[in-house]
Design a protein around this motif. Structure first.
Motif, PDB file in Angstrom:
ATOM      1  N   ARG A 105      78.854  32.037 103.616  1.00 40.32           N
ATOM      2  CA  ARG A 105      78.259  31.950 102.360  1.00 40.32           C
ATOM      3  C   ARG A 105      78.624  31.627 101.227  1.00 40.32           C
ATOM      4  O   ARG A 105      80.451  31.436 101.100  1.00 40.32           O
ATOM      5  N   CYS A 106      78.408  32.048 100.261  1.00 41.85           N
ATOM      6  CA  CYS A 106      78.629  31.355  98.352  1.00 41.85           C
ATOM      7  C   CYS A 106      79.922  32.359  98.507  1.00 41.85           C
ATOM      8  O   CYS A 106      79.683  33.596  98.676  1.00 41.85           O
ATOM      9  N   PRO A 107      80.528  32.424  97.655  1.00 42.10           N
ATOM     10  CA  PRO A 107      81.760  33.448  96.311  1.00 42.10           C
ATOM     11  C   PRO A 107      80.937  34.926  96.397  1.00 42.10           C
ATOM     12  O   PRO A 107      81.384  36.118  96.627  1.00 42.10           O
ATOM     13  N   ALA A 108      79.586  34.650  95.995  1.00 38.33           N
ATOM     14  CA  ALA A 108      78.539  36.256  95.411  1.00 38.33           C
ATOM     15  C   ALA A 108      78.135  36.383  96.094  1.00 38.33           C
ATOM     16  O   ALA A 108      78.227  37.505  97.092  1.00 38.33           O
ATOM     17  N   CYS A 109      78.056  35.211  97.398  1.00 39.94           N
ATOM     18  CA  CYS A 109      77.622  36.401  98.909  1.00 39.94           C
ATOM     19  C   CYS A 109      78.668  37.028 100.118  1.00 39.94           C
ATOM     20  O   CYS A 109      78.523  38.168 100.098  1.00 39.94           O
ATOM     21  N   ALA A 110      79.255  36.101  99.888  1.00 38.69           N
ATOM     22  CA  ALA A 110      81.007  36.702 100.375  1.00 38.69           C
ATOM     23  C   ALA A 110      81.041  37.841  99.814  1.00 38.69           C
ATOM     24  O   ALA A 110      81.935  38.686 100.601  1.00 38.69           O
ATOM     25  N   ALA A 111      81.085  38.683  98.691  1.00 38.41           N
ATOM     26  CA  ALA A 111      80.947  39.473  97.918  1.00 38.41           C
ATOM     27  C   ALA A 111      80.366  40.849  98.132  1.00 38.41           C
ATOM     28  O   ALA A 111      79.845  41.783  97.032  1.00 38.41           O
ATOM     29  N   ILE A 112      79.033  40.820  98.204  1.00 40.74           N
ATOM     30  CA  ILE A 112      77.954  41.548  98.412  1.00 40.74           C
ATOM     31  C   ILE A 112      77.653  42.682  99.904  1.00 40.74           C
ATOM     32  O   ILE A 112      79.228  43.186 100.785  1.00 40.74           O
ATOM     33  N   HIS A 113      77.188  43.538  98.758  1.00 39.99           N
ATOM     34  CA  HIS A 113      77.402  44.728  99.118  1.00 39.99           C
ATOM     35  C   HIS A 113      76.398  45.652  98.341  1.00 39.99           C
ATOM     36  O   HIS A 113      75.529  45.746  97.613  1.00 39.99           O
ATOM     37  N   LYS A 114      76.283  46.953  99.486  1.00 43.20           N
ATOM     38  CA  LYS A 114      75.856  47.859  98.186  1.00 43.20           C
ATOM     39  C   LYS A 114      75.975  48.897  97.004  1.00 43.20           C
ATOM     40  O   LYS A 114      76.995  49.261  96.560  1.00 43.20           O
ATOM     41  N   PRO A 115      75.240  48.370  95.861  1.00 43.03           N
ATOM     42  CA  PRO A 115      75.655  48.322  94.280  1.00 43.03           C
ATOM     43  C   PRO A 115      75.495  50.133  94.667  1.00 43.03           C
ATOM     44  O   PRO A 115      74.777  50.479  94.944  1.00 43.03           O
ATOM     45  N   GLY A 116      76.511  51.254  93.546  1.00 39.24           N
ATOM     46  CA  GLY A 116      76.082  52.138  93.272  1.00 39.24           C
ATOM     47  C   GLY A 116      75.012  52.964  92.024  1.00 39.24           C
ATOM     48  O   GLY A 116      74.436  51.679  91.455  1.00 39.24           O
ATOM     49  N   THR A 117      74.668  54.325  92.194  1.00 38.76           N
ATOM     50  CA  THR A 117      73.073  54.162  91.185  1.00 38.76           C
ATOM     51  C   THR A 117      73.774  53.579  89.559  1.00 38.76           C
ATOM     52  O   THR A 117      72.618  53.317  88.999  1.00 38.76           O
ATOM     53  N   PHE A 118      74.714  53.772  89.065  1.00 40.28           N
ATOM     54  CA  PHE A 118      74.666  52.970  88.289  1.00 40.28           C
ATOM     55  C   PHE A 118      74.558  51.757  87.475  1.00 40.28           C
ATOM     56  O   PHE A 118      74.036  51.118  86.992  1.00 40.28           O
ATOM     57  N   ALA A 119      75.272  50.845  88.530  1.00 42.76           N
ATOM     58  CA  ALA A 119      75.804  49.303  88.773  1.00 42.76           C
ATOM     59  C   ALA A 119      73.887  49.137  88.986  1.00 42.76           C
ATOM     60  O   ALA A 119      73.285  47.568  88.992  1.00 42.76           O
ATOM     61  N   ARG A 120      73.200  49.598  90.143  1.00 45.23           N
ATOM     62  CA  ARG A 120      72.393  49.474  90.639  1.00 45.23           C
ATOM     63  C   ARG A 120      71.256  49.867  89.821  1.00 45.23           C
ATOM     64  O   ARG A 120      69.444  48.646  89.280  1.00 45.23           O
ATOM     65  N   ARG A 121      71.242  50.338  88.320  1.00 48.37           N
ATOM     66  CA  ARG A 121      69.898  50.438  87.422  1.00 48.37           C
ATOM     67  C   ARG A 121      70.028  49.384  86.589  1.00 48.37           C
ATOM     68  O   ARG A 121      68.809  49.116  86.275  1.00 48.37           O
ATOM     69  N   ARG A 122      71.064  48.294  86.529  1.00 50.88           N
ATOM     70  CA  ARG A 122      71.329  47.316  85.578  1.00 50.88           C
ATOM     71  C   ARG A 122      70.843  45.434  86.231  1.00 50.88           C
ATOM     72  O   ARG A 122      70.059  44.832  85.363  1.00 50.88           O
TER      73      ARG A 122
END
Length: 361
Positions: free
Chosen positions: A285-302
């Motif tokens: 995986r690339c660095p972005a995908c290695a850091a993938i996670h389920k975002p919180g509500t506030f982050a999800r809106r963006r």
């Protein structure tokens, strides 16, 4: 003092008869300084005669020859013995190209002034070094390029010979020419190729040196693709300084790699974007995908994904990856230095990446 086919002749009137002393022509062990002064290239003194205070030489470069006569302390007088003056240029070319005494006639050449070199994309040319080199000519080739023009095109070398004041009388010249025409002279027909080396300043720093060859009669220089072996007019230099037609730029370190590199860029195991071996995680995986996670509500809106969709997101300073699933339809958004792309994910892809998405089962 007279010059004859037999040598220098001193005639003395002894009343009832004329006495003659003759010094025959000989191949000298060493030429007098005056005989080679003013020549470029240095001539061969093929014969010499010395009588009393006088000396005479037959000097030749190839087939071009002159007769020189001098008394001790006086300026020599030169007379023509025939031959092609262009042999001076052919001899200069022989020394320049082959470093030996040979007369080189050029059938075809690659001219330095007409050279069109290759281009390294994104790099800046610093210097170019051109070395002409001799190449074979076909047996049926004739001299197509004038010797003076060849010498001028390839080098700053010049030729020179003493100025003659007339020619040796025909009868004497015929005899003296035998000394010139019977000696062995190496004559060669050659093509002229160019060996070129160039230094290029790379955008990330450092200098790349490339080399190529232009065949006789050619004008264009080509590089060789380090991967395919094909000729290139324009090329890239990858991170490991391979010259190639294409590179894959890793969005995370912004360096380009090719298939010859020890850690080349490959598609990320999750998002499919390029990631080089230095930046990739152990699972591909690339660095972005290695850091993938389920975002919180506030982050999800963006993230601008559909309301109610399941979302996963990973980001680094230079790349962002967002995956979402809504009503069984899977999508992926990737943003890096090239822009933003949204893609619908087929079922086989979803099956491959679910192991990287927390809680996607």
């Amino acid at each position: 003092m007279l010059v004859r086919g037999s040598g220098l002749v001193h005639r003395v009137d002894a009343g009832a008869h004329v006495e003659e002393r003759v010094a025959g022509w000989k191949r000298p062990q060493q030429a007098p300084d005056w005989a080679i002064t003013g020549w470029r290239p240095t001539p061969e003194i093929v014969a010499m005669s010395t009588l009393d205070s006088y000396s005479a030489v037959i000097a030749a470069v190839g087939g071009y020859a002159v007769l020189g006569i001098a008394a001790n302390g006086s300026q020599p007088r030169w007379l023509g013995l025939g031959g092609d003056p262009a042999d001076l240029h052919r001899a200069a070319l022989g020394f320049f190209l082959l470093r030996r005494q040979a007369l080189v006639s050029v059938t075809t050449m690659a001219a330095p002034t007409a050279l069109r070199g290759p281009r390294i994309i994104g790099a800046h040319p610093l210097s170019r070094r051109i070395v002409p080199e001799s190449d074979t000519a076909t047996d049926d080739a004739t001299e197509d390029v004038a010797p003076p023009a060849v010498l001028t095109a390839l080098t700053t070398e010049t030729v020179a010979a003493p100025a003659t004041r007339g020619d040796v009388p025909a009868g004497v010249a015929e005899t003296l020419r035998e000394w010139v025409d019977t000696r062995r002279v190496e004559r060669l027909r050659r093509g002229i190729a160019l060996r070129v080396a160039e230094d290029w300043q790379l955008p990330a720093g450092g200098i790349l040196t490339v080399e190529y060859r232009v065949a006789p009669g050619g004008t264009d220089g080509y590089l060789t693709d380090a991967v395919t072996g094909k000729p290139l007019v324009t090329a890239y230099a990858c991170r490991d300084l391979h010259v190639v037609a294409e590179i894959a730029v890793c969005p995370h370190c912004l360096t380009g790699t090719c298939a010859r590199c020890p850690q080349p860029a490959k598609p990320c195991a999750l998002c499919g974007g390029w990631v080089c071996g230095q930046c990739a995680a152990a699972d591909g995986r690339c660095p972005a995908c290695a850091a993938i996670h389920k975002p919180g509500t506030f982050a999800r809106r963006r993230l601008q994904v559909p309301r109610g969709a399941r979302v996963w997101h990973g980001a680094t300073e230079r790349c962002q990856v967002t995956v979402w699933e809504e009503d069984g339809v899977w999508s992926l958004r990737r943003n890096d230095h090239t822009g933003t792309t949204d893609s619908a994910l087929p079922g086989w892809w979803v099956a491959e990446i679910r192991r990287f998405l927390p809680g996607s089962a």
